[in-house]
Each structure stands twice: as C-alpha cells, then as structure tokens.
Motif scaffolding. Structure first.
Motif, PDB file in Angstrom:
ATOM      1  N   ALA A 228       1.185  -1.350  -0.126  1.00  7.28           N
ATOM      2  CA  ALA A 228      -0.107  -0.201  -0.167  1.00  7.28           C
ATOM      3  C   ALA A 228       0.978   1.357  -0.250  1.00  7.28           C
ATOM      4  O   ALA A 228       1.302   1.705   1.052  1.00  7.28           O
ATOM      5  CB  ALA A 228      -0.787   0.169   1.517  1.00  7.28           C
ATOM      6  N   GLU A 338      -5.805   0.029  -2.588  1.00  6.32           N
ATOM      7  CA  GLU A 338      -3.826  -0.047  -2.789  1.00  6.32           C
ATOM      8  C   GLU A 338      -3.256  -1.454  -3.011  1.00  6.32           C
ATOM      9  O   GLU A 338      -2.316  -1.275  -4.156  1.00  6.32           O
ATOM     10  CB  GLU A 338      -3.225   0.473  -1.181  1.00  6.32           C
ATOM     11  N   SER A 341      -5.017  -2.202  -6.728  1.00  5.71           N
ATOM     12  CA  SER A 341      -3.975  -1.554  -6.960  1.00  5.71           C
ATOM     13  C   SER A 341      -2.932  -2.019  -7.528  1.00  5.71           C
ATOM     14  O   SER A 341      -1.905  -2.358  -8.612  1.00  5.71           O
ATOM     15  CB  SER A 341      -3.581   0.231  -6.866  1.00  5.71           C
ATOM     16  N   ASN A 342      -1.809  -2.477  -7.324  1.00  2.00           N
ATOM     17  CA  ASN A 342      -0.305  -2.568  -6.607  1.00  2.00           C
ATOM     18  C   ASN A 342       0.296  -4.454  -7.067  1.00  2.00           C
ATOM     19  O   ASN A 342       0.627  -4.688  -7.848  1.00  2.00           O
ATOM     20  CB  ASN A 342       0.303  -2.589  -5.769  1.00  2.00           C
TER      21      ASN A 342
END
Length: 536
Positions: A228, A338, A341-342
C-alpha cells in the motif's frame, strides 16, 4: 577469535560488535560465520540442508552464506591494510544484517513469500540494499513474511510459518515476523522490515525486540515490492534503540528514485538515542489505546513503564484522539484498495510466474489460473475487498469516506502533538498467541494492529520497545512522534529502555529462553515471574 567465543559474540549489540571490529578484537569473518552457524543450528531448512524445520524458527527463506562471508573478508582486508580506505569505512561495516524478502536484492531470490514470485531474481537492488552494500554490511539472507506483507502473524507465507523464539508454538508477529525472529533468536544483530500498519512494531512487541517505523519518506521505498504505497515504510529491527537509530541513519536520506522521499535527511538519531534525558519531555498517554481488548498483563507493563517515565522527570498527561476508534476501519479500506491496484500487475503476463490452464486458454484464462495458483487466501481476500471498495458506485461511500477519516486522525494527532512531545501506548493489545489460533478469524487477526495503524495513516514515526513480560511472553510499549520527529522518538524510547534495564538487571532480549542445536526451545514458555515484569 581472540577473547570471545561464538556464543558470546552473537549476544552483543550491533554497536558493540562494530566497536570490537574497529578495535581489531574480532574479525567480520568470525562475526559473520558465528551468525551463519547459528542460523544453521536453530532455523531449520532455509540453508537447503534438508534439515527438519518442524521445531526450528524458520526466520529465513534464503541464506546468503558465500556472499556474506566474501563481504566480511573484504572488510577485514581493508581494515588490516589500514590507511584512508580503512578510516573511511562506515562505523557499522562488517556487522551482519538480514533483509525482509519484500526488498529486492541482486544475487538472491526475492519472493515476497508468495508462489507468484517463487524463484524470482531481481536485476537491481533496492536503494536501502544499495546503501547496506556501500557500507559493507554482510547480508545474511532474506527473511520470511506474510505473503506480500499481508498479515499480523507470519502464518500467511507460502513457504511455511515462522515461529517465536520465546515459544516455538506461538506466532512472531507479522508481517515481518521473520526479521524480528531472526534478531530475537540471535541469528542476526540487525534486520530490515517494512511497516504498513505495524509490521515492524507489532513483531517487535511480541518477540522482545526493538522495531522502528521512520517518518513516511525518511527511508526510500524504491525497490520495495509495494503493498500500500501511501502507508508502506522501511525500517530497522534490532535489539536496542541505539542500534535502530544507527541503522536508520545508514539507510535513510533523500532518494531521487522515490518521489515520496523527503528532501532532507533526518540526522542526529543515534545522538538522540544516547541522550537518555527525560526532564522537560512532555509525554501523552492516548486514552483510546488502552482498556477493553487489552490483556491485563499488557496494561500492567504499560502502566509500570509510564510510571518510570514520570519518575525520571517526564511530564505525563492523558490526551484524547477521538477518531482513533475509526482508524482500523479506515485502514482496512485504504490498504486493500491500494493492494488491489499494486498487485494487478501480477497476472502471469506482465509479472509473476505463469500458470497455463490444461489445454491452453485465452489471456484472461491464463490470468485467472495464474492468480488462483499464485496468490494465497489472505492476498485474495484483500484484493477482492479493495477492488470492491474502488468499484463504480462504491468509491465515495467506502474509499472516499475512509480517506476523510484518515484526515480526521491526522488532525487528532496534530492537536495531540500541540500539547506533548511524544505519545505512548501499548504496541499490541495482546502477547504472542498460539499458531493457528486466529487463522480462521480474519477480523480477530486485524485487531492486532489497532494501536499501530494510526501512525501509518498519518505518516508519523513510531517505535516499539520491550516493556517486560506477561505470563512469560514479551510486551512492547510504543512511542509516537510528529512527522520528522524521529530524533525525539529515539530519545524517549532509549531513556525508558535504559531505566527498564536497570530495573531488570539485564536487557529483556538477554533473558529469552535459548534454543538448542536441533531447534528445540529450552522451555516451551519462559517462567511467568522473571526480572522483566510480573505475573499478569
């Protein structure tokens, strides 16, 4: 070796080791070999020997024996030759270190404890690894973690659990349990961890070690596999506050490769850790970080520590951070979002080991098969939660609202630091719990981070220091400081550390039960009544 044997050598602090190296009393090869031999004796099968690790600590996923000894020999050669090159060596040169397997390193696998990256070799070093190599610290190996740093117990590693050296049937905390266990079991004097919601501090608390999360941006995240991005921070895992300060000074400072890196270094950390002065320091007790949900023994050790601080001249007051009650909920929306997304790039097409369905398939089918096989249950859970929170129609209700709560928590801390210099609380509400106890209850597992999460949401520094024992298991006390206030944090933590050691007669880490060469602990748990704390 000259005046010490290997057993005594590995029980020195990192700064004591450095002093003896500079004085020529020991060599880095002797020091590094002593730690490598300790790893082989108590850790299990990480060295590839095939040894049964069922009762080993299993702190390491990879042991870097040949390279570590080569670097140690290089340091010894430079020191033996003398001259300007020897004089320019970093003060910690020759002191071994372990690195969490979320931080990329050339020449060693970086797996993030996931099948998705099993066997992957990075083509470059993380900035913190570059700085370690430049300072010539032998890297002992890569330590275990919860997969992609998602967990509070190091039970979510794809390559097996890490065990707590104080009791091999209990967890060492997480996600950085491998680094903390390596330091607690005298397999490394220094280690690097990462802290997204407490993953350095909470393992420190339950293993009797020191774990520090620097101010966000004080240490580069370049080359750290992101979990994150707005929360992650690299930091030191050690046995003493001064060792942690020295290691943060080494790895910290501006990095142009990291867009979130602070433009100026945070200096004077080791000097602050050696200060030991508490008079005039204002310390705030966070009323929301104690009480219900905290074990009786944890609160008892915390209250004893606060009394020591007050007796030593600190001004202690109670402060309120009213929105801390929402921190856990906000974190477990922001962090999974996050994560979603990552980790999207790990699909077997762009990154990660590829798993092809029987008979082949479309790109979408390859991605699905790869992720099903490559990710563990906890990673999948957080990806799904984060994807949902970011989805159309829910973004404002969940992720957007969580960010607003984050702002309120930051304001709470700004108001608190307007009254005091540092804040204190228990690091973890509980001591190390048995392996497997909370695996089937994710919400109970998440509650372990209740006291550590606010620091990540606000980007401020935090450190956990051993505060004694509860029923034979370590308890940690947490210090929080304003952003860029790392020196003040180290000053307060070191002052308490020294006074507690005077009370106990020896450091808490020196009282850990030993591990025999087969990896068996000398006693399943330490006696409840010891010099470091009471019966609670």
């Amino acid at each position: 070796m000259t005046d010490v044997n290997a057993e005594a050598l590995i029980r020195l602090t990192a700064l004591q080791m450095a002093e003896r190296l500079r004085a020529g009393e020991i060599t880095s090869v002797e020091l590094t070999r002593a730690h490598l031999d300790r790893i082989a004796a108590v850790d299990g099968a990480a060295d590839g020997s095939g040894q049964d690790r069922s009762r080993g600590v299993h702190a390491f996923l990879h042991v870097n024996r040949e390279e570590a000894l080569a670097v140690a020999a290089e340091v010894d050669g430079v020191r033996a030759a003398g001259g300007s090159e020897a004089e320019s060596l970093h003060p910690l040169a020759g002191v071994p270190i372990a690195v969490k397997d979320l931080i990329v390193t050339v020449g060693q696998p970086t797996t993030a404890a996931s099948k998705m990256l099993e066997g992957w070799m990075s083509p470059y070093d993380a900035t913190v690894v570059e700085r370690i190599r430049a300072a010539k610290l032998p890297i002992l190996g890569k330590t275990n973690l919860d997969e992609f740093a998602m967990g509070s117990s190091t039970e979510h590693s794809a390559f097996g659990d890490t065990r707590n050296p104080w009791d091999l049937d209990r967890i060492p905390g997480g996600s950085g349990g491998g680094s903390a266990a390596a330091v607690a079991a005298f397999m490394a004097p220094l280690a690097l961890g990462t802290d997204t919601g407490g993953s350095i501090r909470q393992p420190g608390a339950v293993t009797g070690t020191v774990g520090a999360k620097p101010t966000y941006g004080a240490v580069s995240r370049y080359g750290v596999i992101a979990m994150a991005s707005s929360l992650d921070q690299v930091g030191p895992v050690t046995r003493t506050v001064a060792d942690a300060a020295a290691l943060q000074e080494l790895i910290g400072g501006h990095d142009p490769k990291d867009s979130t890196s602070l433009p100026e270094p945070l200096d004077g950390l080791l000097e602050a850790a050696r200060n030991g002065e508490l008079k005039g320091l204002r310390i705030g007790i966070v009323s929301e970080l104690q009480g219900e949900g905290y074990q009786e023994g944890v609160l008892a050790r915390f209250q004893e520590s606060v009394q020591i601080l007050e007796d030593a001249g600190a001004e202690v007051v109670e402060v309120s951070c009213p929105h801390f009650g929402y921190a856990l909920g906000a974190y477990y929306l922001i962090m999974p979002s996050e994560v979603s997304s990552n980790l999207a790039k790990f699909d077997g097409v762009r990154f990660g080991n590829r798993v092809v369905p029987d008979g082949g398939g479309t790109i979408e089918q390859v991605m699905g098969t790869t992720r099903a096989a490559g990710f563990g249950d906890e990673v999948k859970r957080r990806i799904i939660l984060g994807t949902y929170a970011l989805s159309a129609g829910y973004y404002d209700a969940y992720y957007g609202s969580a960010q607003k709560v984050r702002t309120l928590i930051q304001r709470d801390l700004e108001a608190a630091f307007g009254q005091v210099d540092v804040l204190v609380s228990p690091t973890s509400p509980v001591t190390a719990f048995p392996l497997g106890e909370k695996l089937d209850d994710p919400l109970a597992m998440y509650l372990n981070d209740v006291a550590t999460i606010p620091a990540n949401l606000a980007g401020i520094p935090g450190i956990s220091v051993p505060a004694g024992l509860s029923e034979g298991l370590p308890v940690g006390i947490q210090f929080l400081a304003p952003a860029r206030g790392d020196a003040t944090m180290y000053r307060a933590a070191a002052a308490l550390e020294s006074r507690l050691e005077e009370t106990w007669g020896s450091p808490l880490w020196a009282q850990a039960p030993d591990l025999d060469p087969a990896g068996q602990d000398a006693a399943a748990t330490h006696a409840s009544a010891t010099t470091a704390g009471g019966e609670n």
